[in-house]
Design a protein around this motif. Sequence first.
Motif, PDB file in Angstrom:
ATOM      1  N   THR A 122       6.949 -41.595 -29.853  1.00  0.00           N
ATOM      2  CA  THR A 122       7.415 -40.594 -28.903  1.00  0.00           C
ATOM      3  C   THR A 122       6.356 -40.392 -27.826  1.00  0.00           C
ATOM      4  O   THR A 122       5.159 -40.506 -28.090  1.00  0.00           O
ATOM      5  CB  THR A 122       7.678 -39.263 -29.642  1.00  0.00           C
ATOM      6  OG1 THR A 122       8.649 -39.489 -30.658  1.00  0.00           O
ATOM      7  CG2 THR A 122       8.184 -38.191 -28.701  1.00  0.00           C
ATOM      8  N   VAL A 123       6.806 -40.083 -26.619  1.00  0.00           N
ATOM      9  CA  VAL A 123       5.904 -39.862 -25.487  1.00  0.00           C
ATOM     10  C   VAL A 123       6.131 -38.447 -24.972  1.00  0.00           C
ATOM     11  O   VAL A 123       7.239 -38.108 -24.550  1.00  0.00           O
ATOM     12  CB  VAL A 123       6.176 -40.876 -24.355  1.00  0.00           C
ATOM     13  CG1 VAL A 123       5.256 -40.603 -23.164  1.00  0.00           C
ATOM     14  CG2 VAL A 123       6.040 -42.308 -24.849  1.00  0.00           C
ATOM     15  N   PHE A 124       5.076 -37.618 -25.006  1.00  0.00           N
ATOM     16  CA  PHE A 124       5.158 -36.274 -24.433  1.00  0.00           C
ATOM     17  C   PHE A 124       4.559 -36.331 -23.040  1.00  0.00           C
ATOM     18  O   PHE A 124       3.450 -36.839 -22.847  1.00  0.00           O
ATOM     19  CB  PHE A 124       4.412 -35.241 -25.274  1.00  0.00           C
ATOM     20  CG  PHE A 124       4.478 -33.861 -24.674  1.00  0.00           C
ATOM     21  CD1 PHE A 124       5.601 -33.074 -24.856  1.00  0.00           C
ATOM     22  CD2 PHE A 124       3.437 -33.376 -23.893  1.00  0.00           C
ATOM     23  CE1 PHE A 124       5.688 -31.813 -24.269  1.00  0.00           C
ATOM     24  CE2 PHE A 124       3.512 -32.121 -23.312  1.00  0.00           C
ATOM     25  CZ  PHE A 124       4.637 -31.336 -23.504  1.00  0.00           C
ATOM     26  N   LEU A 125       5.290 -35.802 -22.064  1.00  0.00           N
ATOM     27  CA  LEU A 125       4.844 -35.818 -20.668  1.00  0.00           C
ATOM     28  C   LEU A 125       4.631 -34.408 -20.149  1.00  0.00           C
ATOM     29  O   LEU A 125       5.549 -33.580 -20.177  1.00  0.00           O
ATOM     30  CB  LEU A 125       5.884 -36.524 -19.789  1.00  0.00           C
ATOM     31  CG  LEU A 125       5.647 -36.459 -18.279  1.00  0.00           C
ATOM     32  CD1 LEU A 125       4.384 -37.230 -17.880  1.00  0.00           C
ATOM     33  CD2 LEU A 125       6.873 -36.984 -17.536  1.00  0.00           C
ATOM     34  N   ALA A 126       3.429 -34.153 -19.667  1.00  0.00           N
ATOM     35  CA  ALA A 126       3.136 -32.934 -18.909  1.00  0.00           C
ATOM     36  C   ALA A 126       2.919 -33.374 -17.472  1.00  0.00           C
ATOM     37  O   ALA A 126       2.119 -34.272 -17.210  1.00  0.00           O
ATOM     38  CB  ALA A 126       1.878 -32.259 -19.451  1.00  0.00           C
ATOM     39  N   THR A 127       3.646 -32.776 -16.548  1.00  0.00           N
ATOM     40  CA  THR A 127       3.496 -33.129 -15.140  1.00  0.00           C
ATOM     41  C   THR A 127       3.824 -31.933 -14.274  1.00  0.00           C
ATOM     42  O   THR A 127       4.407 -30.949 -14.743  1.00  0.00           O
ATOM     43  CB  THR A 127       4.385 -34.345 -14.761  1.00  0.00           C
ATOM     44  OG1 THR A 127       4.061 -34.760 -13.423  1.00  0.00           O
ATOM     45  CG2 THR A 127       5.861 -34.002 -14.845  1.00  0.00           C
ATOM     46  N   ASP A 128       3.447 -32.039 -13.004  1.00  0.00           N
ATOM     47  CA  ASP A 128       3.711 -30.962 -12.053  1.00  0.00           C
ATOM     48  C   ASP A 128       4.740 -31.388 -11.015  1.00  0.00           C
ATOM     49  O   ASP A 128       4.846 -30.780  -9.968  1.00  0.00           O
ATOM     50  CB  ASP A 128       2.410 -30.541 -11.357  1.00  0.00           C
ATOM     51  CG  ASP A 128       1.707 -31.710 -10.676  1.00  0.00           C
ATOM     52  OD1 ASP A 128       2.185 -32.854 -10.810  1.00  0.00           O
ATOM     53  OD2 ASP A 128       0.671 -31.489 -10.023  1.00  0.00           O
ATOM     54  N   ASN A 129       5.513 -32.432 -11.321  1.00  0.00           N
ATOM     55  CA  ASN A 129       6.365 -33.024 -10.309  1.00  0.00           C
ATOM     56  C   ASN A 129       7.674 -33.525 -10.920  1.00  0.00           C
ATOM     57  O   ASN A 129       7.649 -34.309 -11.871  1.00  0.00           O
ATOM     58  CB  ASN A 129       5.583 -34.179  -9.663  1.00  0.00           C
ATOM     59  CG  ASN A 129       6.340 -34.872  -8.576  1.00  0.00           C
ATOM     60  OD1 ASN A 129       7.137 -35.752  -8.861  1.00  0.00           O
ATOM     61  ND2 ASN A 129       6.098 -34.487  -7.338  1.00  0.00           N
ATOM     62  N   GLN A 152       8.734 -36.732 -13.485  1.00  0.00           N
ATOM     63  CA  GLN A 152       9.457 -36.526 -14.743  1.00  0.00           C
ATOM     64  C   GLN A 152      10.661 -37.469 -14.817  1.00  0.00           C
ATOM     65  O   GLN A 152      10.905 -38.083 -15.865  1.00  0.00           O
ATOM     66  CB  GLN A 152       9.894 -35.060 -14.850  1.00  0.00           C
ATOM     67  CG  GLN A 152      10.129 -34.595 -16.269  1.00  0.00           C
ATOM     68  CD  GLN A 152      10.355 -33.100 -16.323  1.00  0.00           C
ATOM     69  OE1 GLN A 152      11.342 -32.598 -15.767  1.00  0.00           O
ATOM     70  NE2 GLN A 152       9.471 -32.386 -16.997  1.00  0.00           N
ATOM     71  N   ARG A 153      11.387 -37.623 -13.715  1.00  0.00           N
ATOM     72  CA  ARG A 153      12.535 -38.542 -13.704  1.00  0.00           C
ATOM     73  C   ARG A 153      12.096 -39.998 -13.849  1.00  0.00           C
ATOM     74  O   ARG A 153      12.736 -40.785 -14.565  1.00  0.00           O
ATOM     75  CB  ARG A 153      13.347 -38.352 -12.415  1.00  0.00           C
ATOM     76  CG  ARG A 153      14.149 -37.053 -12.391  1.00  0.00           C
ATOM     77  CD  ARG A 153      15.128 -37.013 -11.225  1.00  0.00           C
ATOM     78  NE  ARG A 153      14.483 -37.066  -9.932  1.00  0.00           N
ATOM     79  CZ  ARG A 153      14.017 -35.998  -9.277  1.00  0.00           C
ATOM     80  NH1 ARG A 153      14.135 -34.792  -9.815  1.00  0.00           N
ATOM     81  NH2 ARG A 153      13.456 -36.123  -8.089  1.00  0.00           N
ATOM     82  N   LEU A 203      11.823 -29.913 -14.972  1.00  0.00           N
ATOM     83  CA  LEU A 203      11.418 -29.405 -13.664  1.00  0.00           C
ATOM     84  C   LEU A 203      12.553 -29.522 -12.667  1.00  0.00           C
ATOM     85  O   LEU A 203      13.339 -30.467 -12.711  1.00  0.00           O
ATOM     86  CB  LEU A 203      10.200 -30.175 -13.163  1.00  0.00           C
ATOM     87  CG  LEU A 203       8.965 -30.099 -14.067  1.00  0.00           C
ATOM     88  CD1 LEU A 203       7.830 -30.936 -13.491  1.00  0.00           C
ATOM     89  CD2 LEU A 203       8.522 -28.661 -14.266  1.00  0.00           C
ATOM     90  N   ASN A 204      12.594 -28.578 -11.738  1.00  0.00           N
ATOM     91  CA  ASN A 204      13.600 -28.645 -10.675  1.00  0.00           C
ATOM     92  C   ASN A 204      13.077 -29.534  -9.548  1.00  0.00           C
ATOM     93  O   ASN A 204      12.029 -30.159  -9.676  1.00  0.00           O
ATOM     94  CB  ASN A 204      13.962 -27.243 -10.181  1.00  0.00           C
ATOM     95  CG  ASN A 204      12.761 -26.506  -9.612  1.00  0.00           C
ATOM     96  OD1 ASN A 204      11.810 -27.121  -9.144  1.00  0.00           O
ATOM     97  ND2 ASN A 204      12.806 -25.189  -9.656  1.00  0.00           N
ATOM     98  N   ARG A 253       5.381 -27.810  -8.978  1.00  0.00           N
ATOM     99  CA  ARG A 253       5.893 -27.177 -10.190  1.00  0.00           C
ATOM    100  C   ARG A 253       5.849 -25.663 -10.053  1.00  0.00           C
ATOM    101  O   ARG A 253       4.848 -25.097  -9.629  1.00  0.00           O
ATOM    102  CB  ARG A 253       5.040 -27.633 -11.380  1.00  0.00           C
ATOM    103  CG  ARG A 253       5.442 -26.971 -12.674  1.00  0.00           C
ATOM    104  CD  ARG A 253       4.696 -27.575 -13.837  1.00  0.00           C
ATOM    105  NE  ARG A 253       4.910 -26.789 -15.034  1.00  0.00           N
ATOM    106  CZ  ARG A 253       4.718 -27.244 -16.255  1.00  0.00           C
ATOM    107  NH1 ARG A 253       4.302 -28.464 -16.452  1.00  0.00           N
ATOM    108  NH2 ARG A 253       4.931 -26.473 -17.300  1.00  0.00           N
ATOM    109  N   ALA A 254       6.924 -25.021 -10.437  1.00  0.00           N
ATOM    110  CA  ALA A 254       7.019 -23.572 -10.303  1.00  0.00           C
ATOM    111  C   ALA A 254       7.384 -22.921 -11.631  1.00  0.00           C
ATOM    112  O   ALA A 254       8.189 -22.020 -11.676  1.00  0.00           O
ATOM    113  CB  ALA A 254       8.049 -23.215  -9.236  1.00  0.00           C
ATOM    114  N   THR A 255       6.799 -23.408 -12.712  1.00  0.00           N
ATOM    115  CA  THR A 255       7.025 -22.784 -14.018  1.00  0.00           C
ATOM    116  C   THR A 255       5.884 -21.813 -14.295  1.00  0.00           C
ATOM    117  O   THR A 255       4.925 -21.731 -13.540  1.00  0.00           O
ATOM    118  CB  THR A 255       7.103 -23.853 -15.124  1.00  0.00           C
ATOM    119  OG1 THR A 255       5.892 -24.597 -15.142  1.00  0.00           O
ATOM    120  CG2 THR A 255       8.271 -24.788 -14.891  1.00  0.00           C
ATOM    121  N   SER A 256       5.972 -21.108 -15.397  1.00  0.00           N
ATOM    122  CA  SER A 256       4.968 -20.093 -15.703  1.00  0.00           C
ATOM    123  C   SER A 256       3.655 -20.733 -16.174  1.00  0.00           C
ATOM    124  O   SER A 256       3.627 -21.883 -16.627  1.00  0.00           O
ATOM    125  CB  SER A 256       5.492 -19.160 -16.797  1.00  0.00           C
ATOM    126  OG  SER A 256       5.514 -19.841 -18.036  1.00  0.00           O
TER     127      SER A 256
END
Length: 198
Positions: free
Chosen positions: A118-125, A129-130, A146-147, A152-155
């Motif tokens: 499995t690959v976990f991805l943390a990104t700001d874009n 992500q796509r 992410l939208n 990135r506009a998450t908390s």
Amino acid sequence: FAELFEPLAGVTFLDSDAPNLSSTLADLGLPAGRTIKSDMLCHSAIVDTDREAAMYLQLRPRPAIARAISASIARCGGDYVALHVRRSDQVTDLPFATSDDEFFRFVDAHAKECSGTTVFLATDNSQTQRTFAARCGPRLRTHVALNDAEVRATSIADAVVDIFTCAAATKAFKGTRGSSFSDAIWHLRQAGGCGQPA
């Protein structure tokens, strides 16, 4: 800090913009006129030592965040690799920025080792992500979808979940050169093996 982590013993947090900062510092016995903003970096005697990494072990997420971290780790399903791919700010303009191809080679190497990794991805874009979703398919996990916003506009709490999920990766972690977010993950991994919260 207080909204994200448990209090740190012996540490007092001050607002560096508070109008009464000088008197508060004086009450704490600190020299008059001492500035806080210029002292944000780790002391040079601590930088890049085991002590610096160990400081990260003092970070204990608040219960709700700790539960979200545990759930995120559980969604990775056991053994997993983690990536922090920073893309939406100045890091993409640096000549030493980590390319998507470097991340792809890292993932491919671990996929050869174990096909179900499995690959976990943390990104700001969201585009990143796509891109990684298309590349990794159903193996990809993220904490939040992410939208299409450029940044990135998450908390910040979501960012803490990303950090600790990456730090707990059982197989390996690859971060983005020049990113303090990736550095924090490396420190957690160095200090505590997997960096998983207690």
